[in-house]
Design an enzyme around this catalytic site. Structure first.
Site, PDB file in Angstrom:
ATOM      1  N   SER A  17      27.206  55.763  76.934  1.00  0.00           N
ATOM      2  CA  SER A  17      28.063  55.551  75.770  1.00  0.00           C
ATOM      3  C   SER A  17      27.471  56.291  74.577  1.00  0.00           C
ATOM      4  O   SER A  17      26.356  55.978  74.136  1.00  0.00           O
ATOM      5  CB  SER A  17      28.145  54.061  75.447  1.00  0.00           C
ATOM      6  OG  SER A  17      28.628  53.909  74.126  1.00  0.00           O
TER       7      SER A  17
ATOM      8  N   MET B   9      36.419  52.401  67.655  1.00  0.00           N
ATOM      9  CA  MET B   9      36.509  51.095  66.989  1.00  0.00           C
ATOM     10  C   MET B   9      37.222  51.242  65.650  1.00  0.00           C
ATOM     11  O   MET B   9      36.992  52.223  64.936  1.00  0.00           O
ATOM     12  CB  MET B   9      35.100  50.536  66.739  1.00  0.00           C
ATOM     13  CG  MET B   9      34.263  50.430  67.996  1.00  0.00           C
ATOM     14  SD  MET B   9      32.708  49.591  67.652  1.00  0.00           S
ATOM     15  CE  MET B   9      31.867  49.804  69.221  1.00  0.00           C
TER      16      MET B   9
ATOM     17  N   GLY C  89      31.957  45.670  70.024  1.00  0.00           N
ATOM     18  CA  GLY C  89      31.778  45.968  68.607  1.00  0.00           C
ATOM     19  C   GLY C  89      30.468  46.665  68.290  1.00  0.00           C
ATOM     20  O   GLY C  89      30.390  47.419  67.335  1.00  0.00           O
ATOM     21  N   PHE C  90      29.465  46.411  69.097  1.00  0.00           N
ATOM     22  CA  PHE C  90      28.149  46.970  68.776  1.00  0.00           C
ATOM     23  C   PHE C  90      27.395  47.349  70.048  1.00  0.00           C
ATOM     24  O   PHE C  90      27.554  46.694  71.084  1.00  0.00           O
ATOM     25  CB  PHE C  90      27.307  45.942  67.999  1.00  0.00           C
ATOM     26  CG  PHE C  90      27.988  45.470  66.751  1.00  0.00           C
ATOM     27  CD1 PHE C  90      27.898  46.214  65.577  1.00  0.00           C
ATOM     28  CD2 PHE C  90      28.748  44.317  66.759  1.00  0.00           C
ATOM     29  CE1 PHE C  90      28.560  45.791  64.431  1.00  0.00           C
ATOM     30  CE2 PHE C  90      29.406  43.890  65.619  1.00  0.00           C
ATOM     31  CZ  PHE C  90      29.318  44.623  64.444  1.00  0.00           C
ATOM     32  N   GLY C  91      26.541  48.357  69.903  1.00  0.00           N
ATOM     33  CA  GLY C  91      25.626  48.681  70.996  1.00  0.00           C
ATOM     34  C   GLY C  91      24.409  47.775  70.915  1.00  0.00           C
ATOM     35  O   GLY C  91      24.202  47.065  69.921  1.00  0.00           O
ATOM     36  N   GLY C  92      23.626  47.773  71.965  1.00  0.00           N
ATOM     37  CA  GLY C  92      22.342  47.084  71.941  1.00  0.00           C
ATOM     38  C   GLY C  92      22.400  45.573  72.004  1.00  0.00           C
ATOM     39  O   GLY C  92      21.425  44.905  71.658  1.00  0.00           O
TER      40      GLY C  92
ATOM     41  N   GLY D 151      28.186  46.830  78.445  1.00  0.00           N
ATOM     42  CA  GLY D 151      27.490  45.957  77.507  1.00  0.00           C
ATOM     43  C   GLY D 151      26.206  45.401  78.081  1.00  0.00           C
ATOM     44  O   GLY D 151      26.228  44.669  79.068  1.00  0.00           O
ATOM     45  N   GLY D 152      25.085  45.814  77.496  1.00  0.00           N
ATOM     46  CA  GLY D 152      23.789  45.295  77.920  1.00  0.00           C
ATOM     47  C   GLY D 152      23.362  45.763  79.300  1.00  0.00           C
ATOM     48  O   GLY D 152      22.540  45.115  79.947  1.00  0.00           O
TER      49      GLY D 152
ATOM     50  N   GLY E  59      24.720  52.349  76.792  1.00  0.00           N
ATOM     51  CA  GLY E  59      24.458  53.030  75.532  1.00  0.00           C
ATOM     52  C   GLY E  59      22.983  53.053  75.245  1.00  0.00           C
ATOM     53  O   GLY E  59      22.281  54.044  75.502  1.00  0.00           O
ATOM     54  N   SER E  60      22.466  51.932  74.744  1.00  0.00           N
ATOM     55  CA  SER E  60      21.042  51.882  74.393  1.00  0.00           C
ATOM     56  C   SER E  60      20.151  52.024  75.624  1.00  0.00           C
ATOM     57  O   SER E  60      19.032  52.532  75.530  1.00  0.00           O
ATOM     58  CB  SER E  60      20.731  50.583  73.651  1.00  0.00           C
ATOM     59  OG  SER E  60      21.261  49.474  74.334  1.00  0.00           O
TER      60      SER E  60
HETATM   61  C1  DX5 Z   1      30.326  47.761  72.853  1.00  0.00           C
HETATM   62  C2  DX5 Z   1      30.732  49.080  73.435  1.00  0.00           C
HETATM   63  C3  DX5 Z   1      29.776  49.592  74.425  1.00  0.00           C
HETATM   64  C4  DX5 Z   1      28.397  49.887  73.861  1.00  0.00           C
HETATM   65  C5  DX5 Z   1      27.429  49.517  74.924  1.00  0.00           C
HETATM   66  O1  DX5 Z   1      31.317  47.313  72.035  1.00  0.00           O
HETATM   67  O2  DX5 Z   1      31.990  48.970  74.068  1.00  0.00           O
HETATM   68  O3  DX5 Z   1      30.280  50.700  75.140  1.00  0.00           O
HETATM   69  O4  DX5 Z   1      28.214  51.221  73.509  1.00  0.00           O
HETATM   70  O5  DX5 Z   1      26.164  49.622  74.411  1.00  0.00           O
HETATM   71  P1  DX5 Z   1      24.906  48.981  75.141  1.00  0.00           P
HETATM   72  O6  DX5 Z   1      24.823  49.634  76.504  1.00  0.00           O
HETATM   73  O7  DX5 Z   1      23.774  49.336  74.247  1.00  0.00           O
HETATM   74  O8  DX5 Z   1      25.155  47.507  75.250  1.00  0.00           O
END
Ligand code: DX5
Ligand code: ZN
Length: 225
Positions: free
Chosen positions: A7, A36, A141-144, A175-176, A196-197
């Site tokens: 991501s 978003m 909504g957020f990464g990590g 997610g995660g 993502g992270s």
């Molecule tokens: C969250 C996003 C994800 C996010 C995942 O709202 O839809 O795609 O980038 O990030 P990680 O892998 O860090 O949870």
């Protein structure tokens, strides 16, 4: 069999093109693009012009995850910008059948996305229209953020539901996801993993991150029979 979709939300936006090239070289199967709107989710990212610009960087398919209200209004824009998969949240699609059909008419692959609280029955009657189901394993909504453990059972139930219907719709999780969480969802039946992270924040680099996750997922798939 196991696909990793980094991501770009967790990439360095000041070097977006380089970051994309780097994850593609490191073996990304899909590029996950998180849109978003600051309404459906409490965060704001980018829209069609940015997707159009980064489309020039790679031929790897773009998996566009629309975390926006009223996605119907913008489907054509995202299709034209270069999305390959278009994911819509079922929570904002009162006419989900129509929305998914429209994505397919635009020549794109429809993806139905479920928030952690959204029951699987909400997609039971559209399974035949979709190219993939995305089970959110965090609140979007957020990464990590931290992986929500109940996602594992949800994936297993969805996998059973798809098999009962004799369909072959891949399950994606988002997610995660990293090396220590990927195995359980892989064993439950997920095959496409957004991270993502887990990729962009890995201490040993993008290739090591993806290789490790892929290996871990395969191990669990083998053991789950
Ligand atoms: C969250 C996003 C994800 C996010 C995942 O709202 O839809 O795609 O980038 O990030 P990680 O892998 O860090 O949870
Ligand atoms: Zn996402």
């Amino acid at each position: 069999m196991v696909k990793i979709a980094p991501s770009i939300l967790s990439s360095d936006f000041s070097r977006l093109a380089e970051e994309i090239q780097a994850v593609v070289e490191a073996g990304a199967d899909l590029l996950h693009v998180d849109v978003m709107d600051g309404h459906f989710v409490p965060n704001l990212t980018f829209g069609p012009p940015v997707i159009k610009a980064i489309r020039k960087v790679t031929d790897v398919p773009f998996d566009v995850h629309l975390m926006i209200d009223n996605p119907d209004q913008y489907l054509e824009d995202y299709a034209q910008a270069g999305a390959d998969y278009i994911g819509v949240h079922v929570e904002v699609c009162p006419h989900l059948n129509r929305t998914l059909t429209r994505i397919a008419e635009l020549g794109k692959k429809p993806v139905a996305v479920l928030n952690p609280h959204t029951p699987l029955c909400s997609i039971e009657n559209v399974l035949d229209l979709i190219s993939m189901v995305l089970v959110m394993s965090v609140n979007p909504g957020f990464g990590g953020q931290k992986f929500i453990p109940s996602s594992v059972d949800k994936v297993a139930e969805l996998h059973a539901m798809i098999s009962r219907r004799g369909l072959d719709v891949p399950i994606q999780v988002d997610g995660g996801i990293q090396a220590d969480t990927i195995g359980q969802v892989a064993a439950a039946g997920a095959r496409v993993f957004v991270s993502g992270s887990g990729v962009f924040g890995h201490a040993s680099g993008y290739k090591a991150a993806m290789d490790e996750m892929r290996e871990r997922a395969r191990e669990y798939v083998r053991h789950s029979g």
